[in-house]
Design a protein around this motif. Sequence first.
Motif, PDB file in Angstrom:
ATOM      1  N   GLU A  79       0.740  -1.348  -0.119  1.00 10.66           N
ATOM      2  CA  GLU A  79      -0.074   0.211   0.049  1.00 10.66           C
ATOM      3  C   GLU A  79       0.681   1.179  -0.136  1.00 10.66           C
ATOM      4  OE1 GLU A  79      -3.341   0.885   0.151  1.00 10.66           O
ATOM      5  OE2 GLU A  79      -3.801  -1.325  -0.326  1.00 10.66           O
ATOM      6  N   GLY A  80       1.759   1.115   0.942  1.00 14.08           N
ATOM      7  CA  GLY A  80       2.846   2.420   0.902  1.00 14.08           C
ATOM      8  C   GLY A  80       3.589   2.642  -0.424  1.00 14.08           C
ATOM      9  N   ARG A  81       3.849   1.433  -0.850  1.00 17.77           N
ATOM     10  CA  ARG A  81       4.921   1.643  -2.100  1.00 17.77           C
ATOM     11  C   ARG A  81       4.052   2.353  -3.473  1.00 17.77           C
ATOM     12  NH1 ARG A  81       7.190  -3.864  -4.275  1.00 17.77           N
ATOM     13  NH2 ARG A  81       4.841  -4.127  -4.524  1.00 17.77           N
ATOM     14  N   ASP A  82       2.718   1.923  -3.275  1.00 17.98           N
ATOM     15  CA  ASP A  82       1.684   2.143  -4.325  1.00 17.98           C
ATOM     16  C   ASP A  82       1.545   3.723  -4.174  1.00 17.98           C
ATOM     17  OD1 ASP A  82       1.711  -0.153  -5.675  1.00 17.98           O
ATOM     18  OD2 ASP A  82      -0.281  -0.688  -4.663  1.00 17.98           O
ATOM     19  N   ARG A  83       1.410   4.218  -3.114  1.00 17.22           N
ATOM     20  CA  ARG A  83       1.152   5.587  -2.692  1.00 17.22           C
ATOM     21  C   ARG A  83       2.461   6.416  -3.090  1.00 17.22           C
ATOM     22  NH1 ARG A  83      -0.511   7.441   2.949  1.00 17.22           N
ATOM     23  NH2 ARG A  83      -0.294   9.441   1.901  1.00 17.22           N
ATOM     24  N   LEU A 103       4.884   5.519  -5.222  1.00 17.49           N
ATOM     25  CA  LEU A 103       4.893   5.627  -6.682  1.00 17.49           C
ATOM     26  C   LEU A 103       3.943   6.653  -7.373  1.00 17.49           C
ATOM     27  CD1 LEU A 103       5.475   2.078  -7.385  1.00 17.49           C
ATOM     28  CD2 LEU A 103       7.236   3.772  -7.670  1.00 17.49           C
ATOM     29  N   ASP A 104       2.802   6.581  -6.915  1.00 15.73           N
ATOM     30  CA  ASP A 104       1.528   7.623  -7.381  1.00 15.73           C
ATOM     31  C   ASP A 104       2.175   8.993  -7.272  1.00 15.73           C
ATOM     32  OD1 ASP A 104      -0.123   5.637  -8.281  1.00 15.73           O
ATOM     33  OD2 ASP A 104      -1.359   5.703  -6.436  1.00 15.73           O
ATOM     34  N   ARG A 105       3.049   9.446  -6.323  1.00 14.68           N
ATOM     35  CA  ARG A 105       3.214  10.466  -5.882  1.00 14.68           C
ATOM     36  C   ARG A 105       4.730  11.031  -6.421  1.00 14.68           C
ATOM     37  NH1 ARG A 105       2.299  10.982   0.651  1.00 14.68           N
ATOM     38  NH2 ARG A 105       3.399  13.069   0.635  1.00 14.68           N
ATOM     39  N   GLY A 106       5.105   9.996  -7.338  1.00 10.57           N
ATOM     40  CA  GLY A 106       6.320  10.367  -8.033  1.00 10.57           C
ATOM     41  C   GLY A 106       7.605   9.986  -7.309  1.00 10.57           C
ATOM     42  N   ARG A 107       7.385   9.410  -6.159  1.00  8.76           N
ATOM     43  CA  ARG A 107       8.612   9.252  -5.552  1.00  8.76           C
ATOM     44  C   ARG A 107       9.425   7.963  -5.931  1.00  8.76           C
ATOM     45  NH1 ARG A 107       9.441  13.923  -3.562  1.00  8.76           N
ATOM     46  NH2 ARG A 107       8.223  14.626  -2.221  1.00  8.76           N
ATOM     47  N   VAL A 108      10.208   8.021  -6.743  1.00 10.92           N
ATOM     48  CA  VAL A 108      10.976   7.018  -7.505  1.00 10.92           C
ATOM     49  C   VAL A 108      12.726   7.397  -7.430  1.00 10.92           C
ATOM     50  CG1 VAL A 108       9.327   6.255  -8.899  1.00 10.92           C
ATOM     51  CG2 VAL A 108      10.755   7.990  -9.882  1.00 10.92           C
ATOM     52  N   GLY A 109      13.312   6.502  -7.369  1.00 13.01           N
ATOM     53  CA  GLY A 109      14.795   6.668  -7.679  1.00 13.01           C
ATOM     54  C   GLY A 109      15.475   6.775  -6.253  1.00 13.01           C
ATOM     55  N   ASN A 110      14.828   7.343  -5.231  1.00 13.30           N
ATOM     56  CA  ASN A 110      15.691   7.597  -4.061  1.00 13.30           C
ATOM     57  C   ASN A 110      15.030   6.699  -2.740  1.00 13.30           C
ATOM     58  OD1 ASN A 110      13.552   9.380  -3.708  1.00 13.30           O
ATOM     59  ND2 ASN A 110      14.778  10.916  -2.770  1.00 13.30           N
ATOM     60  N   VAL A 111      14.077   5.947  -3.306  1.00 10.85           N
ATOM     61  CA  VAL A 111      13.294   5.227  -2.226  1.00 10.85           C
ATOM     62  C   VAL A 111      13.392   3.774  -2.459  1.00 10.85           C
ATOM     63  CG1 VAL A 111      11.009   4.758  -1.155  1.00 10.85           C
ATOM     64  CG2 VAL A 111      11.547   6.785  -1.855  1.00 10.85           C
ATOM     65  N   ALA A 112      13.862   2.799  -1.467  1.00  5.58           N
ATOM     66  CA  ALA A 112      13.950   1.304  -1.425  1.00  5.58           C
ATOM     67  C   ALA A 112      13.045   0.904  -0.595  1.00  5.58           C
ATOM     68  CB  ALA A 112      15.388   0.774  -1.336  1.00  5.58           C
ATOM     69  N   TYR A 113      12.304  -0.537  -1.180  1.00  2.00           N
ATOM     70  CA  TYR A 113      11.121  -1.168  -0.157  1.00  2.00           C
ATOM     71  C   TYR A 113      11.849  -2.606   0.569  1.00  2.00           C
ATOM     72  CZ  TYR A 113       8.671   2.665  -2.693  1.00  2.00           C
ATOM     73  OH  TYR A 113       8.314   3.874  -3.212  1.00  2.00           O
ATOM     74  N   CYS A 114      11.378  -2.767   1.533  1.00  2.65           N
ATOM     75  CA  CYS A 114      12.059  -3.943   2.170  1.00  2.65           C
ATOM     76  C   CYS A 114      10.982  -4.568   3.172  1.00  2.65           C
ATOM     77  CB  CYS A 114      13.554  -3.852   2.574  1.00  2.65           C
ATOM     78  SG  CYS A 114      14.428  -5.058   3.329  1.00  2.65           S
ATOM     79  N   LEU A 115      10.702  -5.753   3.170  1.00  3.82           N
ATOM     80  CA  LEU A 115      10.217  -6.576   4.348  1.00  3.82           C
ATOM     81  C   LEU A 115      11.206  -6.379   5.564  1.00  3.82           C
ATOM     82  CD1 LEU A 115       7.907  -9.169   2.794  1.00  3.82           C
ATOM     83  CD2 LEU A 115       7.126  -7.377   4.278  1.00  3.82           C
ATOM     84  N   VAL A 116      10.918  -5.739   6.457  1.00  4.43           N
ATOM     85  CA  VAL A 116      11.727  -5.742   7.774  1.00  4.43           C
ATOM     86  C   VAL A 116      11.062  -5.945   8.908  1.00  4.43           C
ATOM     87  CG1 VAL A 116      13.458  -4.379   9.026  1.00  4.43           C
ATOM     88  CG2 VAL A 116      13.475  -4.495   6.586  1.00  4.43           C
ATOM     89  N   ASN A 117      11.726  -7.101   9.676  1.00  4.39           N
ATOM     90  CA  ASN A 117      11.171  -7.170  11.245  1.00  4.39           C
ATOM     91  C   ASN A 117      12.287  -6.094  12.007  1.00  4.39           C
ATOM     92  OD1 ASN A 117      10.976  -8.000  13.879  1.00  4.39           O
ATOM     93  ND2 ASN A 117      10.979 -10.094  13.583  1.00  4.39           N
ATOM     94  N   ALA A 118      11.756  -5.399  12.804  1.00  6.38           N
ATOM     95  CA  ALA A 118      12.762  -4.492  13.465  1.00  6.38           C
ATOM     96  C   ALA A 118      13.464  -5.053  14.719  1.00  6.38           C
ATOM     97  CB  ALA A 118      11.707  -3.426  14.301  1.00  6.38           C
ATOM     98  N   GLU A 119      13.263  -6.183  14.937  1.00  7.31           N
ATOM     99  CA  GLU A 119      14.042  -6.986  15.892  1.00  7.31           C
ATOM    100  C   GLU A 119      15.312  -7.404  15.376  1.00  7.31           C
ATOM    101  OE1 GLU A 119      12.162  -9.742  18.374  1.00  7.31           O
ATOM    102  OE2 GLU A 119      10.265  -8.684  18.355  1.00  7.31           O
TER     103      GLU A 119
END
Length: 249
Positions: free
Chosen positions: A101-105, A107-123
């Motif tokens: 959901e966050g990635r789609d949002r 991308l819709d706002r034109g945030r590309v190139g300097n954002v990476a996405y990763c599934l992460v457990n904070a622990e």
Amino acid sequence: MSDQHTTDFGYQRVPVEEKAKRVRAVFDSVAERYDLMNDLMSFGIHRLWKRHTIELAGVRRGQRVLDLAAGTGDLAARFAGLVGPEGLVVMTDINARMLNEGRDRLLDRGRVGNVAYCLVNAEQIPFADDQFDCITIGFGLRNVTHKQKALEEMFRVLKPGGRALVLEFSHPRSKPLSKLYDLYSFNVLPTLGRLVVNDPDSYRYLAESIRVHPDQETLRAMMEAAGFERCDYFNLTGGIVAIHRGYKL
């Protein structure tokens, strides 16, 4: 079952290995209407809380930012604009539906190139030591099973001179506000959850998880125990929310 093998899930005690699965189910249920519910629950004030977090973060062009439990990306989107094309924002969540959901949002706002996405457990943050200038976790720490471990991991991957910010529901500073807040949390929130996402239980969990989360002074002590220095916190809306900040010096 001994207490060391159980943890809180709202007011319930559940096996440690079960909590992450239950939290994941909560956010699977609410992901598509998460932003709408945030606006309804907080009367839109969550946007001001996040804006204040951005200001306290002091992020500059070219820096590297790790946003844990990023949800639908409110903080990550703002950071992406601040770090510019030469910087990097790593937007993470433990929940795949929320991250999508966050990635789609973004991308819709034109945030590309300097954002990476990763599934992460904070622990178990999957990055080397001393990687980020700033780390944030917004409304996510209370859902972590081992909060101290998450704070230690945040400290580990932070660069010397960097800072970490925890934006989280906290404990109101006055008794009248606390009573009013309890009335709202345990009556209005589940009703909103039933009407908007057909899931009152997830919002009952939200109210309970806030009550068992460490208070302001306890969380500051936990950050200090993790290695952070110059730890302080800022109460917002009478202490309903607090921003904790610590530095790796």
